[in-house]
Write an enzyme that holds these catalytic residues in place. Sequence first.
Site, mmCIF file in Angstrom:
data_model
loop_
_atom_site.group_PDB
_atom_site.id
_atom_site.type_symbol
_atom_site.label_atom_id
_atom_site.label_comp_id
_atom_site.label_asym_id
_atom_site.label_seq_id
_atom_site.Cartn_x
_atom_site.Cartn_y
_atom_site.Cartn_z
ATOM 1 N N HIS A 49 0.847 -1.186 0.000
ATOM 2 C CA HIS A 49 0.000 0.000 0.000
ATOM 3 C C HIS A 49 0.888 1.244 0.000
ATOM 4 C CE1 HIS A 49 0.400 -0.722 4.492
ATOM 5 N NE2 HIS A 49 0.885 0.494 4.356
HETATM 6 P P1 TYD Z 1 -2.308 -3.415 7.548
HETATM 7 O O1 TYD Z 1 -2.370 -2.050 6.997
HETATM 8 O O2 TYD Z 1 -2.808 -4.522 6.695
HETATM 9 O O3 TYD Z 1 -0.827 -3.752 8.019
HETATM 10 P P2 TYD Z 1 0.534 -3.483 7.211
HETATM 11 O O4 TYD Z 1 0.696 -1.995 7.152
HETATM 12 O O5 TYD Z 1 1.607 -4.095 8.039
HETATM 13 O O6 TYD Z 1 0.410 -4.097 5.886
HETATM 14 O O7 TYD Z 1 -3.093 -3.432 8.925
HETATM 15 C C1 TYD Z 1 -3.503 -4.635 9.536
HETATM 16 C C2 TYD Z 1 -4.740 -4.364 10.374
HETATM 17 O O8 TYD Z 1 -4.408 -3.551 11.485
HETATM 18 C C3 TYD Z 1 -5.822 -3.648 9.599
HETATM 19 O O9 TYD Z 1 -7.061 -4.217 9.976
HETATM 20 C C4 TYD Z 1 -5.752 -2.231 10.101
HETATM 21 C C5 TYD Z 1 -5.224 -2.378 11.501
HETATM 22 N N1 TYD Z 1 -4.396 -1.255 11.975
HETATM 23 C C6 TYD Z 1 -4.822 -0.503 13.044
HETATM 24 O O10 TYD Z 1 -5.917 -0.732 13.610
HETATM 25 N N2 TYD Z 1 -4.047 0.510 13.498
HETATM 26 C C7 TYD Z 1 -2.850 0.803 12.930
HETATM 27 O O11 TYD Z 1 -2.148 1.741 13.378
HETATM 28 C C8 TYD Z 1 -2.404 0.008 11.801
HETATM 29 C C9 TYD Z 1 -1.096 0.294 11.120
HETATM 30 C C10 TYD Z 1 -3.219 -1.007 11.363
#
Ligand code: TYD
Length: 135
Positions: A49
């Site tokens: 992303h």
């Molecule tokens: P995701 O964006 O998929 O993780 P990465 O950036 O490592 O690829 O996030 C995983 C899950 O965690 C998603 O459901 C969103 C949640 N999340 C939060 O609740 N708070 C946060 O600060 C972050 C980064 C993610």
Amino acid sequence: MKYQLMQLNVVGDKRGKLISLESHKNIPFEIKRVYYIYDTSLEQMRGKHAHQNLEQLYIAINGKCEVILDDAITQESVWLESPNVGLYIGKNIWREIRFFDDCKLVVLASDYYDENEYIRDYGEFLKVIKKNNDE
Ligand code: TYD
């Protein structure tokens, strides 16, 4: 600044090593959120992303990880394998992360979690970059 590896100053003595992270001092933004990723595995990539309105700093405090950074023109692979190195990632950079050796990744972020500012589709990312360049 799109992204940059930064050396973090270590205060060390025989009791161990310490690194301090301070907004607008050794971290180039106001830190509003800290999260960390652990229990990682080689098979599971994360990221995939970009953020429209977020700056971040990644620090691998254990193990190592490969961060593939893409600004829609070039792709670069950066390795994080030391607690005293941070990777600053600015806005509108697509990133993918692969973890090795029980990597534990600490992430500092310039804002609160907001799913609406994520770009999770690569085609959409290219469109946003093109639109920004056209403006
Ligand atoms: P995701 O964006 O998929 O993780 P990465 O950036 O490592 O690829 O996030 C995983 C899950 O965690 C998603 O459901 C969103 C949640 N999340 C939060 O609740 N708070 C946060 O600060 C972050 C980064 C993610």
